[in-house]
Design a protein around this motif. Structure first.
Motif, mmCIF file in Angstrom:
data_model
loop_
_atom_site.group_PDB
_atom_site.id
_atom_site.type_symbol
_atom_site.label_atom_id
_atom_site.label_comp_id
_atom_site.label_asym_id
_atom_site.label_seq_id
_atom_site.Cartn_x
_atom_site.Cartn_y
_atom_site.Cartn_z
ATOM 1 N N ALA A 16 53.534 10.869 -21.716
ATOM 2 C CA ALA A 16 53.022 10.607 -22.846
ATOM 3 C C ALA A 16 53.988 10.257 -24.132
ATOM 4 O O ALA A 16 53.682 9.344 -24.887
ATOM 5 N N LYS A 17 55.153 10.878 -23.830
ATOM 6 C CA LYS A 17 56.229 10.797 -24.867
ATOM 7 C C LYS A 17 56.939 9.638 -24.516
ATOM 8 O O LYS A 17 57.964 9.120 -25.164
ATOM 9 N N ASN A 18 56.685 8.981 -23.406
ATOM 10 C CA ASN A 18 57.510 7.721 -23.053
ATOM 11 C C ASN A 18 59.073 7.982 -22.497
ATOM 12 O O ASN A 18 59.778 7.085 -23.060
ATOM 13 N N VAL A 19 59.466 8.910 -21.827
ATOM 14 C CA VAL A 19 60.593 9.334 -21.712
ATOM 15 C C VAL A 19 60.746 9.624 -20.260
ATOM 16 O O VAL A 19 61.881 10.057 -19.785
ATOM 17 N N ILE A 20 60.014 8.725 -19.124
ATOM 18 C CA ILE A 20 60.259 8.543 -18.117
ATOM 19 C C ILE A 20 61.752 8.045 -17.499
ATOM 20 O O ILE A 20 62.475 8.602 -16.779
ATOM 21 N N VAL A 72 50.613 11.620 -14.524
ATOM 22 C CA VAL A 72 52.150 12.143 -14.008
ATOM 23 C C VAL A 72 53.143 11.410 -13.397
ATOM 24 O O VAL A 72 52.229 10.533 -12.497
ATOM 25 N N MET A 73 54.219 11.573 -13.185
ATOM 26 C CA MET A 73 55.185 10.779 -12.504
ATOM 27 C C MET A 73 55.599 11.584 -11.423
ATOM 28 O O MET A 73 56.407 12.739 -11.799
ATOM 29 N N VAL A 74 55.451 11.199 -10.204
ATOM 30 C CA VAL A 74 55.917 12.179 -8.974
ATOM 31 C C VAL A 74 57.101 11.373 -8.201
ATOM 32 O O VAL A 74 56.657 10.356 -7.977
#
Ligand code: UDP
Length: 141
Positions: A16-20, A72-74
């Motif tokens: 959600a914070k856009n820090v991927i 989520v990013m896995v």
């Protein structure tokens, strides 16, 4: 030292914070290669299954709700001592106790919204990678 694979999850708060990208960059600049990745919005049964070892812990219900609260990013990460290296980059479970410059110190708010998951042993890494990725979808370097 040996080349290992570990499972990493960028949790809903960090997505959600856009820090991927910022978190991926930490992996890459520290010798960890992304060898599989997918974005997924976990169902209740998927979140409960993933954290089944914590079923009896007091925080289990809130943890499951949090993990279902957004996508989520896995990813599977590969590199020398990947399990320990990823844990080092993540920092302590409670971001207030995490070393400066770690992912949790820089991007996490609290012990329950703590930005990332990382396997805590090689055995668990194998189980956790298999939970999300068929072996054909993990691309060795
Ligand atoms: N957790 C929590 N409250 C606690 C301890 C843990 O909400 O008091 C959550 C937190 O999100 C943590 C996860 O449960 O990342 C799994 O806990 P573990 O002790 O395995 O920490 P980790 O391996 O993620 O650092």
């Amino acid at each position: 030292m040996a080349v290992e694979r570990t499972l990493s999850i960028i949790k809903p708060d960090a997505v959600a914070k856009n820090v991927i990208g910022k978190i991926y960059s930490r992996f890459e600049s520290n010798g960890l290669k992304i060898v599989a990745s997918r974005m997924i919005h976990l169902s209740r049964s998927e979140a409960e299954g993933f954290y089944a070892v914590h079923r009896e812990r007091p925080f289990f219900k809130d943890l499951v709700e949090f993990m279902m609260s957004g996508p989520v990013m896995v990813q599977a990460l590969e590199g020398e001592s990947a399990v320990a290296k990823n844990r080092e980059l993540m920092g302590a479970t409670d971001p207030k106790k995490a070393d400066k410059g770690t992912i949790r110190a820089d991007f996490a708010e609290s012990i329950d919204a703590n930005a990332v998951h990382g396997s805590d042993s090689l055995d668990n890494a194998k189980i956790e990678i298999a939970y999300f990725f068929p072996s054909m979808e993990v691309y060795s370097s």
